[in-house]
Design a protein around this motif. Structure first.
Motif, short mmCIF file in Angstrom:
data_model
loop_
_atom_site.label_atom_id
_atom_site.label_comp_id
_atom_site.label_asym_id
_atom_site.label_seq_id
_atom_site.Cartn_x
_atom_site.Cartn_y
_atom_site.Cartn_z
N PHE A 109 0.88 -1.27 0.11
CA PHE A 109 -0.11 0.02 0.05
C PHE A 109 0.88 1.36 -0.17
CE2 PHE A 109 -3.02 3.18 1.85
CZ PHE A 109 -4.19 3.07 1.19
N PRO A 110 0.69 2.37 -0.88
CA PRO A 110 1.43 3.60 -0.91
C PRO A 110 1.53 4.25 0.41
CG PRO A 110 -0.16 3.36 -2.65
CD PRO A 110 -0.47 2.44 -1.69
N PRO A 111 2.72 4.87 0.99
CA PRO A 111 2.68 5.45 2.01
C PRO A 111 1.93 6.83 2.02
CG PRO A 111 4.66 5.23 0.92
CD PRO A 111 3.91 4.63 0.03
N VAL A 112 1.09 6.98 3.09
CA VAL A 112 -0.03 8.09 3.13
C VAL A 112 0.59 9.20 3.93
CG1 VAL A 112 -1.82 6.31 3.00
CG2 VAL A 112 -0.84 6.96 5.14
N THR A 113 0.01 10.39 3.48
CA THR A 113 0.16 11.64 4.49
C THR A 113 -0.88 12.11 4.73
OG1 THR A 113 0.11 13.05 2.43
CG2 THR A 113 2.24 12.00 2.85
N VAL A 114 -0.79 13.23 5.68
CA VAL A 114 -2.12 13.98 6.23
C VAL A 114 -2.65 14.54 4.96
CG1 VAL A 114 -2.82 16.07 7.63
CG2 VAL A 114 -1.05 14.12 8.52
N GLY A 115 -1.92 14.97 4.18
CA GLY A 115 -2.38 15.71 2.73
C GLY A 115 -3.39 14.79 2.18
N ASP A 116 -2.97 13.53 1.96
CA ASP A 116 -3.85 12.37 1.57
C ASP A 116 -5.13 12.24 2.21
OD1 ASP A 116 -1.89 11.91 -0.55
OD2 ASP A 116 -0.73 10.39 0.72
N TRP A 117 -5.06 12.30 3.37
CA TRP A 117 -6.18 12.22 4.23
C TRP A 117 -7.28 13.48 3.90
CZ3 TRP A 117 -3.85 11.60 9.97
CH2 TRP A 117 -3.10 10.76 10.11
N THR A 118 -6.60 14.67 3.75
CA THR A 118 -7.52 15.72 3.54
C THR A 118 -8.04 15.80 2.09
OG1 THR A 118 -6.01 17.23 4.90
CG2 THR A 118 -7.60 18.30 3.41
N ARG A 119 -7.10 15.36 0.91
CA ARG A 119 -7.77 15.33 -0.34
C ARG A 119 -8.80 14.36 -0.33
NH1 ARG A 119 -4.76 13.64 -4.07
NH2 ARG A 119 -3.13 12.82 -2.74
N ALA A 120 -8.79 12.90 0.14
CA ALA A 120 -9.75 12.06 0.18
C ALA A 120 -11.07 12.39 0.90
CB ALA A 120 -9.37 10.79 1.09
N GLN A 121 -11.00 13.31 2.01
CA GLN A 121 -12.26 13.81 2.54
C GLN A 121 -12.84 14.93 1.56
OE1 GLN A 121 -9.95 15.32 5.85
NE2 GLN A 121 -10.60 13.55 7.28
N ARG A 122 -12.11 15.64 0.83
CA ARG A 122 -12.59 16.66 0.20
C ARG A 122 -13.29 15.78 -0.99
NH1 ARG A 122 -14.79 21.14 0.07
NH2 ARG A 122 -16.39 19.50 -0.45
N LEU A 123 -12.71 14.82 -1.57
CA LEU A 123 -13.50 13.84 -2.51
C LEU A 123 -14.73 13.23 -1.82
CD1 LEU A 123 -10.47 12.43 -4.19
CD2 LEU A 123 -11.84 13.82 -5.12
N LEU A 124 -14.74 12.99 -0.84
CA LEU A 124 -15.81 12.33 -0.33
C LEU A 124 -16.99 13.48 -0.22
CD1 LEU A 124 -17.59 10.19 1.48
CD2 LEU A 124 -16.45 11.20 3.57
N LEU A 125 -16.73 14.69 0.41
CA LEU A 125 -17.71 15.69 0.55
C LEU A 125 -18.31 16.11 -0.75
CD1 LEU A 125 -15.87 17.81 3.12
CD2 LEU A 125 -17.73 16.45 3.53
N ASP A 126 -17.53 15.98 -2.00
CA ASP A 126 -17.81 16.15 -3.32
C ASP A 126 -19.00 15.17 -3.44
OD1 ASP A 126 -16.30 18.54 -3.31
OD2 ASP A 126 -14.70 17.39 -4.63
N GLU A 127 -18.80 14.13 -3.12
CA GLU A 127 -19.85 12.96 -3.39
C GLU A 127 -21.14 12.89 -2.87
OE1 GLU A 127 -19.94 10.61 -5.82
OE2 GLU A 127 -18.04 10.95 -6.47
N LEU A 128 -20.94 13.65 -1.29
CA LEU A 128 -22.12 13.93 -0.52
C LEU A 128 -22.89 15.25 -0.87
CD1 LEU A 128 -20.75 12.86 3.03
CD2 LEU A 128 -22.04 11.36 1.12
N GLY A 129 -22.25 16.13 -1.87
CA GLY A 129 -22.82 17.23 -2.01
C GLY A 129 -22.42 18.56 -1.09
N VAL A 130 -21.47 18.48 -0.48
CA VAL A 130 -21.30 19.37 0.50
C VAL A 130 -20.00 20.11 -0.14
CG1 VAL A 130 -20.17 19.79 2.61
CG2 VAL A 130 -21.88 18.03 2.42
N GLY A 131 -20.17 21.41 -0.48
CA GLY A 131 -18.92 22.24 -0.87
C GLY A 131 -18.57 23.03 0.33
N ARG A 132 -18.57 24.22 0.68
CA ARG A 132 -17.84 24.98 1.59
C ARG A 132 -18.45 24.39 3.13
NH1 ARG A 132 -17.61 31.43 3.11
NH2 ARG A 132 -15.41 31.38 3.94
#
Length: 402
Positions: free
Chosen positions: A113-136
């Motif tokens: 599995f690729p090494p992960v960073t806190v930045g990866d966590w943030t970007r994954a959360q942003r993608l999830l929120l996009d899927e949930l219809g949440v912007g700001r």
């Protein structure tokens, strides 16, 4: 309160290390109703999960929700008012893709599995929120390494966050914590059952993971709290050393309360957590530095125009009050609205989890009214360890009853 849980495939994911995987599942729970402007993202700590509130069917392997005293109807993060989302981070083992997840060949990724960073966590959360219809977001709230995750949101997506609440966290770990995390990882990787991370068809490295968790628990407590909880007391006649091998002479000496506590916590932890995930997540925490790529912390946060609340605890030596004050000073340099709320506590780093009566009021008022919230600025006498011209609000035990 309305609760939803599930897993969203956000598609192929490119990690900051340069590697990628064909799909990333992100496990989440949400609470309350979304009205278009009331979303609050809660970022979990190192071994936490998406199960931040309630006692639902999916507790993600944990006995109870990890911040149930803070998130919920009528609580500090009030799900009558806010739509709360908590997502398990990449690299963990509670539903989001990580080392224990099946790879493209059907076998667990393990250390492929690729090494992960806190930045990866943030970007994954942003993608999830996009899927949930949440912007700001109305707010991003995080405790411990979840606070680092929250800081990364303010740096990476400054226009997406109105309020930032960073609880018991800092812009980076200090060398002592880095050293202790390194020892914890070596406890895992020197366990013969770790087998280079390929242990999913055999016995997992429970001894190594147990030792790593015990070291973590010592980091999360303060000297005062350990003295109060355990002292030098023996655990009693019925207590036995069963968790780890010991030498014959050990029977002559008492098995102490503090040993019994650490053994119990270790036994429970290895039942619910993956050793490889512990390696991945601690490395992500160790690697995080808010100022990386910038001149300093102020430069890293210069684009964030929202309001910030920093909560720190006087007995916390993992993420100290002084580290939070340094962050507050960086924001003051930018003339950004910030309050540093210092909680007097001898519970150590665990205070943000075990003292909701001290965390809840300032957090509630900050989410409702920003840095002008009443409880944010409840003050008594300032601690002598900090300059007397700082804009922070110490809270003493007498202000709240249990």
């Amino acid at each position: 309160m309305k609760t939803d849980s599930g897993t969203v495939d956000v598609g192929a994911f490119d990690f900051e290390c340069g590697a990628d995987i064909p799909s990333l599942d992100v496990a989440y729970e949400s609470y309350g109703e979304f009205d278009g402007s009331n979303a609050v993202l809660v970022c979990h700590a190192l071994t936490g999960s998406q199960n931040v509130a309630g006692y639902g069917e999916n507790t993600a392997g944990q006995a109870r929700a990890w911040w149930n005293d803070i998130v919920g109807a009528g609580k500090a993060i009030d799900t009558n008012d806010y739509y709360v989302v908590c997502a398990n981070v990449p690299g963990s083992c509670y539903g989001t893709t990580g080392p224990a997840s099946p790879g493209p060949d059907g076998d667990p990724y393990g250390t492929d599995f690729p090494p992960v960073t806190v930045g990866d966590w943030t970007r994954a959360q942003r993608l999830l929120l996009d899927e949930l219809g949440v912007g700001r977001l109305h707010a991003v709230v995080g405790g411990s390494v979840g606070g680092m995750n929250a800081l990364d949101w303010a740096q990476r997506y400054p226009d997406d966050v109105r309020h930032l609440a960073v609880v018991a966290a800092a812009g980076r770990l200090d060398p002592q914590c880095l050293a202790l995390d390194a020892i914890a990882r070596r406890a895992i990787t020197t366990d013969p059952d770790w087998n280079g991370g390929d242990y999913y068809d055999g016995d997992p490295p429970t001894d190594g993971l147990a030792l790593a968790r015990q070291l973590g628990h010592v980091m999360y407590l303060s000297k005062a709290s350990m003295e109060r909880k355990f002292g030098r007391r023996a655990a009693g006649r019925d207590a036995q050393r069963e968790s780890f091998p010991t030498d014959p002479a050990a029977a002559y000496f008492p098995y102490r309360d503090v040993e019994s506590y650490l053994d119990y916590q270790a036994e429970k932890f290895v039942e619910r957590f993956d050793a490889n995930s512990y390696l991945y997540l601690t490395r992500a925490m160790d690697d995080y530095d808010l100022a990386e790529g910038y001149e300093d912390d102020a430069d890293a946060l210069a684009a964030f125009e929202g309001e910030t609340l920093l909560l720190s605890f006087t007995g916390d030596w993992h993420f100290t009050t002084e580290q939070s004050e340094s962050l507050a000073e960086s924001l003051r340099e930018l003339d950004a609205p910030v309050a540093h709320h210092v909680v007097e506590s001898d519970h150590g780093h665990d205070a943000f989890l075990v003292e909701p009566e001290k965390v809840g009021p300032p957090l509630r008022d900050f989410l409702d009214d920003g840095v002008d919230g009443r409880a944010v600025h409840d003050t008594e006498e300032e601690p002598e360890s900090l300059p007397d011209d700082r804009d922070f609000a110490p809270v003493h035990s007498s202000l709240f009853s249990r």
